[in-house]
Scaffold this active site. Structure first.
Site, PDB file in Angstrom:
ATOM      1  CG  ASP A 250      -1.761   1.236   1.376  1.00 28.24           C
ATOM      2  OD1 ASP A 250      -2.344   1.655   0.364  1.00 28.24           O
ATOM      3  OD2 ASP A 250      -1.851   1.810   2.481  1.00 28.24           O
ATOM      4  CB  SER A 251       0.145   4.784  -0.585  1.00 29.75           C
ATOM      5  OG  SER A 251      -1.061   4.819   0.155  1.00 29.75           O
TER       6      SER A 251
ATOM      7  CB  CYS B  57      -3.068   0.804  -2.405  1.00 29.71           C
ATOM      8  SG  CYS B  57      -3.144   2.558  -2.836  1.00 29.71           S
TER       9      CYS B  57
ATOM     10  CD  GLU C 144      -1.131   8.202   6.640  1.00 35.04           C
ATOM     11  OE1 GLU C 144      -0.071   8.495   7.205  1.00 35.04           O
ATOM     12  OE2 GLU C 144      -1.315   7.139   6.023  1.00 35.04           O
TER      13      GLU C 144
ATOM     14  CB  CYS D 195      -9.734   4.843   0.452  1.00 34.72           C
ATOM     15  SG  CYS D 195      -8.187   5.396   1.182  1.00 34.72           S
TER      16      CYS D 195
ATOM     17  CG  HIS E 285      -5.561   5.400   4.742  1.00 39.61           C
ATOM     18  ND1 HIS E 285      -4.818   4.872   3.718  1.00 39.61           N
ATOM     19  CD2 HIS E 285      -4.685   6.088   5.523  1.00 39.61           C
ATOM     20  CE1 HIS E 285      -3.551   5.219   3.869  1.00 39.61           C
ATOM     21  NE2 HIS E 285      -3.448   5.958   4.956  1.00 39.61           N
TER      22      HIS E 285
END
Ligand code: DGL
Length: 283
Positions: free
Chosen positions: A10-11, A73, A152, A201, A203
């Protein structure tokens, strides 16, 4: 039987929601996880650039001897899945098609909302994947980059973020302005009649309690991690590439972050197990 690890990337941290589900579904399998934290977020970047990242990371994971690669991702799946499948010699699974499949199965109204990054929305990947399964389903896709930032920053700044996000008073107590903005984004994705909302997504499952609270009980949330884990299991099974039942799994992590210790601390919260072996990698 094949005891080689499963490669997942993933990023950044988000893909650990998928890695965790794969770990829980296939507890004997070893995993090599790559988090491209230094270049996160991928969402606002041009597709060609993200495709280049996908090529690099798949190359790295193949060098680690993985037997299958999961692009955990959505943005990277939209930009680079087809290219990676053409260029690499192991099965490569993305997260868009499994999420689209779960959404089509779930919707009764045949109206689906998608929350994703700008890159994923611009690619039209969910619209295409859903149309390929049921061309009669209407899709409303909305970019929600704010949510990536919320996750994040929340994980970095609030040691109890995962607990706080579950409490109904989360918005008031911690990020009132963000909860208001989040509500607006979610309402945009909930076009009239939408009964299913894809967390497009990786996240977003971290803030699932918040999204669910704002969306309300009549909207089903789709987290593609479970479907993706199932696809990984079926692919390995059909190739007779599941590991031995007695195999002791090893979890290895690589990150482009200059602070692997931070990656370890935050990553553990999402992965739900300790991140014992962490390597700092410069691609
Ligand atoms: N993990 C990315 C995705 O699923 C979101 C974060 C980013 O923009 O890199 O699209």
């Amino acid at each position: 039987m094949n005891n080689a690890p499963i490669g997942i990337f993933d990023s950044g941290f988000g893909g650990l929601t998928v890695a965790r589900t794969i770990r829980e579904a296939l507890p004997q399998e070893s995993i090599v996880y790559f988090g491209d934290t230094a270049r996160c977020p991928y969402g606002p970047r041009p597709q060609a650039e993200v495709q280049g990242f996908v090529r690099q990371i798949c190359g790295y994971l193949r060098e680690q001897g993985v037997k299958i690669i999961v692009i955990a991702c959505n943005t990277a799946t939209a930009a680079g899945l087809a290219m990676a499948q053409r260029e690499f010699d192991v099965p490569i699974i993305g997260v868009v098609e499994p999420g689209a499949r779960a959404a089509v199965r779930s919707t009764r109204s045949r109206k689906v909302g998608v929350l994703a990054t700008q890159g994923t929305v611009d690619s039209g990947a969910y619209n295409a994947a859903i149309a390929a399964l049921d061309a009669g389903v209407q899709v409303t896709s909305v970019a929600a980059p704010l949510f990536v930032d919320l996750v994040e920053r929340g994980l970095r700044e609030d040691p109890e973020f995962e607990t706080h996000i579950r409490t109904p008073e989360f918005g008031l107590a911690h990020h009132p302005e963000k909860e208001a903005a989040a509500a607006q984004i979610i309402q945009t994705a909930l076009a009239p009649g939408v009964d299913t909302l894809v967390l497009g997504c990786t996240h977003f499952p971290v803030i699932e309690p918040l999204i669910s609270r704002v969306a309300g009980p009549h909207v089903r949330l789709i987290n593609s991690a479970r479907e993706t884990a199932h696809d990984v299991m079926r692919t390995l099974e059909l190739r007779d590439h599941l590991c031995e039942a007695t195999h002791d799994p090893v979890y290895t992590f690589a990150t482009t972050s200059c602070d692997p210790q931070e990656f370890e601390q935050l990553g553990e919260k999402i992965f739900g197990a300790s991140l014992d072996r962490i390597h700092s990698v410069n691609l």
